[in-house]
Design a protein around this motif. Structure first.
Motif, PDB file in Angstrom:
ATOM      1  N   ILE A 164     -23.514  -0.402 -27.918  1.00 32.84           N
ATOM      2  CA  ILE A 164     -23.585  -0.854 -26.521  1.00 32.84           C
ATOM      3  C   ILE A 164     -24.937  -0.501 -25.923  1.00 32.84           C
ATOM      4  CG2 ILE A 164     -22.650  -0.449 -24.204  1.00 32.84           C
ATOM      5  CD1 ILE A 164     -19.876  -0.139 -25.567  1.00 32.84           C
ATOM      6  N   LEU A 165     -25.404   0.732 -26.152  1.00 34.51           N
ATOM      7  CA  LEU A 165     -26.711   1.146 -25.639  1.00 34.51           C
ATOM      8  C   LEU A 165     -27.820   0.285 -26.230  1.00 34.51           C
ATOM      9  CD1 LEU A 165     -26.394   5.030 -25.681  1.00 34.51           C
ATOM     10  CD2 LEU A 165     -26.531   3.544 -23.670  1.00 34.51           C
ATOM     11  N   ARG A 166     -27.728   0.001 -27.528  1.00 37.00           N
ATOM     12  CA  ARG A 166     -28.738  -0.828 -28.187  1.00 37.00           C
ATOM     13  C   ARG A 166     -28.791  -2.227 -27.548  1.00 37.00           C
ATOM     14  NH1 ARG A 166     -26.698  -0.582 -33.021  1.00 37.00           N
ATOM     15  NH2 ARG A 166     -27.666   1.417 -33.442  1.00 37.00           N
ATOM     16  N   GLU A 167     -27.616  -2.819 -27.325  1.00 37.44           N
ATOM     17  CA  GLU A 167     -27.555  -4.153 -26.722  1.00 37.44           C
ATOM     18  C   GLU A 167     -28.095  -4.148 -25.296  1.00 37.44           C
ATOM     19  OE1 GLU A 167     -23.446  -5.196 -27.125  1.00 37.44           O
ATOM     20  OE2 GLU A 167     -23.638  -5.583 -29.283  1.00 37.44           O
ATOM     21  N   ARG A 168     -27.747  -3.130 -24.537  1.00 39.44           N
ATOM     22  CA  ARG A 168     -28.239  -3.053 -23.151  1.00 39.44           C
ATOM     23  C   ARG A 168     -29.745  -2.854 -23.109  1.00 39.44           C
ATOM     24  NH1 ARG A 168     -23.586   0.538 -20.096  1.00 39.44           N
ATOM     25  NH2 ARG A 168     -21.942  -1.021 -20.259  1.00 39.44           N
ATOM     26  N   CYS A 169     -30.259  -2.012 -23.990  1.00 39.18           N
ATOM     27  CA  CYS A 169     -31.706  -1.784 -24.042  1.00 39.18           C
ATOM     28  C   CYS A 169     -32.439  -3.055 -24.454  1.00 39.18           C
ATOM     29  CB  CYS A 169     -32.044  -0.651 -25.005  1.00 39.18           C
ATOM     30  SG  CYS A 169     -31.609   0.970 -24.369  1.00 39.18           S
ATOM     31  N   GLN A 170     -31.887  -3.776 -25.430  1.00 37.70           N
ATOM     32  CA  GLN A 170     -32.504  -5.014 -25.868  1.00 37.70           C
ATOM     33  C   GLN A 170     -32.523  -6.026 -24.724  1.00 37.70           C
ATOM     34  OE1 GLN A 170     -30.657  -6.802 -29.280  1.00 37.70           O
ATOM     35  NE2 GLN A 170     -32.310  -8.260 -29.571  1.00 37.70           N
ATOM     36  N   SER A 171     -31.416  -6.121 -24.002  1.00 39.80           N
ATOM     37  CA  SER A 171     -31.339  -7.035 -22.865  1.00 39.80           C
ATOM     38  C   SER A 171     -32.344  -6.645 -21.783  1.00 39.80           C
ATOM     39  CB  SER A 171     -29.923  -7.039 -22.294  1.00 39.80           C
ATOM     40  OG  SER A 171     -29.861  -7.831 -21.132  1.00 39.80           O
TER      41      SER A 171
END
Length: 73
Positions: A36-43
């Motif tokens: 989830i953190l990875r996806e949010r950071c990428q976004s």
């Protein structure tokens, strides 16, 4: 270190402690939380890149417009 520097250090420490407590008490498994953190950071990075590109484009248009106005004078 002045008041501002000391205050900034306090804020950073408080943020770190809060982040650690939040991650340790999170209801999700670590793998899921990291995803989830990875996806949010990428976004967030994609949004930032888009905003930067838009600002650069606006700046270039402004400079071109000003340059055309100077050439006409």
């Amino acid at each position: 270190m002045g008041r501002v520097g000391g205050g900034l250090v306090s804020v950073v420490i408080a943020f770190g402690v809060g982040l650690a407590v939040g991650l340790l008490t999170a209801p999700r498994p670590g793998r899921e939380t990291r995803q989830i953190l990875r996806e949010r950071c990428q976004s967030l990075c994609e949004d930032a890149c888009q905003t930067i590109e838009e600002r650069i484009s606006d700046f270039v248009e402004s400079v071109e417009s000003d340059t055309e106005g100077l050439q006409e004078e």
